[in-house]
Design a protein around this motif. Structure first.
Motif, PDB file in Angstrom:
ATOM      1  N   GLN A  39      14.382   5.890 -12.399  1.00 26.51           N
ATOM      2  CA  GLN A  39      13.983   4.536 -12.008  1.00 26.51           C
ATOM      3  C   GLN A  39      14.760   3.487 -12.800  1.00 26.51           C
ATOM      4  O   GLN A  39      14.827   3.533 -14.020  1.00 26.51           O
ATOM      5  N   ARG A  75       6.542   3.426 -14.928  1.00 28.57           N
ATOM      6  CA  ARG A  75       5.710   2.760 -13.923  1.00 28.57           C
ATOM      7  C   ARG A  75       5.888   1.247 -14.027  1.00 28.57           C
ATOM      8  O   ARG A  75       6.170   0.709 -15.101  1.00 28.57           O
ATOM      9  N   GLU A  76       5.702   0.592 -12.909  1.00 26.18           N
ATOM     10  CA  GLU A  76       5.841  -0.864 -12.862  1.00 26.18           C
ATOM     11  C   GLU A  76       4.860  -1.538 -13.816  1.00 26.18           C
ATOM     12  O   GLU A  76       5.153  -2.582 -14.410  1.00 26.18           O
ATOM     13  N   SER A  77       3.684  -0.933 -13.999  1.00 27.49           N
ATOM     14  CA  SER A  77       2.662  -1.523 -14.862  1.00 27.49           C
ATOM     15  C   SER A  77       3.073  -1.556 -16.327  1.00 27.49           C
ATOM     16  O   SER A  77       2.452  -2.252 -17.133  1.00 27.49           O
ATOM     17  N   ARG A 116       5.884  -2.687 -17.497  1.00 27.94           N
ATOM     18  CA  ARG A 116       6.856  -3.740 -17.786  1.00 27.94           C
ATOM     19  C   ARG A 116       6.316  -4.804 -18.732  1.00 27.94           C
ATOM     20  O   ARG A 116       7.094  -5.468 -19.424  1.00 27.94           O
TER      21      ARG A 116
END
Length: 243
Positions: A180, A153-155, A157
């Motif tokens: 991804q 998930r982007e969170s 990073r």
């Protein structure tokens, strides 16, 4: 007694990339994702991958060869010893023959690689073995890129910041499981290596499969045919896993 690995593997015209890292960081899953295959066995069991596994990646009109390796922190052997141990040097007494063979296979992959991808587990955070491995890889004098796997998930990073301390540049976030970031990673590899034009992968060749019961000498026969220790030879049953 395990036969040591060799770097005499014939190379095609494509660049070679080696995947290295601790056990269970997702190297084999990333290998399968990049090669769009199931060539490497994936399992939550530590130490599943033992021998080197090769595959072909096609991207942007070019090809490269990628090699999967076993975890370099197997047994009680530290990552730094795994990378820096010189060929022919006897393993420590606490090493098992199988551990020594796995480390020799990983070392052979590093020696033939044009580019090394050090894979870390973003969810687990930075480990001491990661630090030792990064230090060892930098001493090899080859280009190394850091890949942070399991960024689903982007969170997530923000979890990558600590890996900058390894001194291998900005971590490249990927999720080998769902794909991804894999395209972005391949773009970086293409730009870094500058590979152009496909290698001659369609040439006719003879494929031979060696089958038999455990411990009848299949791996020894393979090594004898190719002329160098391509796979681990051990008295332990079921040592060979990947084709």
């Amino acid at each position: 007694m395990v036969s040591p690995a060799s770097t005499n593997t014939p190379k095609n015209q494509s660049p070679t990339i080696a995947l290295v890292g601790r056990t269970n960081v997702g190297k084999s899953t990333l290998f399968n994702r990049l090669t769009e295959s199931h060539g490497a066995i994936t399992s939550p069991l530590p130490g599943t991958t033992r021998d080197r596994t090769y595959g072909t990646v096609r991207w942007r009109g070019g090809t490269l060869r990628v090699v999967d390796t076993g975890g370099v922190d197997v047994g009680e052997v530290t990552a730094s010893v795994a990378v820096l141990r010189k060929p022919g040097r006897p393993p420590k007494a606490r090493d098992t023959d199988l551990d020594a063979g796995m480390l020799a296979q990983a070392r052979a992959a590093l020696q033939e690689a044009d580019l090394i991808l050090m894979v870390v587990d973003a969810t687990a955070g930075m480990m001491s073995a990661d630090r030792a491995l990064a230090a060892g890889l930098k001493r090899l004098g080859k280009p190394v890129r850091l890949v942070a796997n399991k960024v689903d998930r982007e969170s997530q990073r923000h979890q990558l910041a600590e890996f900058h301390a390894l001194g291998l540049g900005t971590p490249l976030p990927v999720s080998a499981k769902n794909g991804q970031g894999s395209g972005d990673l391949l773009d970086v590899l293409a730009d870094t290596l500058g590979w152009v034009g496909p290698a001659n992968l369609d040439a006719e060749e003879i494929r031979v499969a060696i089958l038999g019961k455990p411990n009848v000498g299949k791996s020894s026969l393979l090594n004898a045919i190719v002329g160098f220790p391509r796979v681990i030879v051990s008295p332990q049953p079921l040592t060979t896993r990947e084709p």
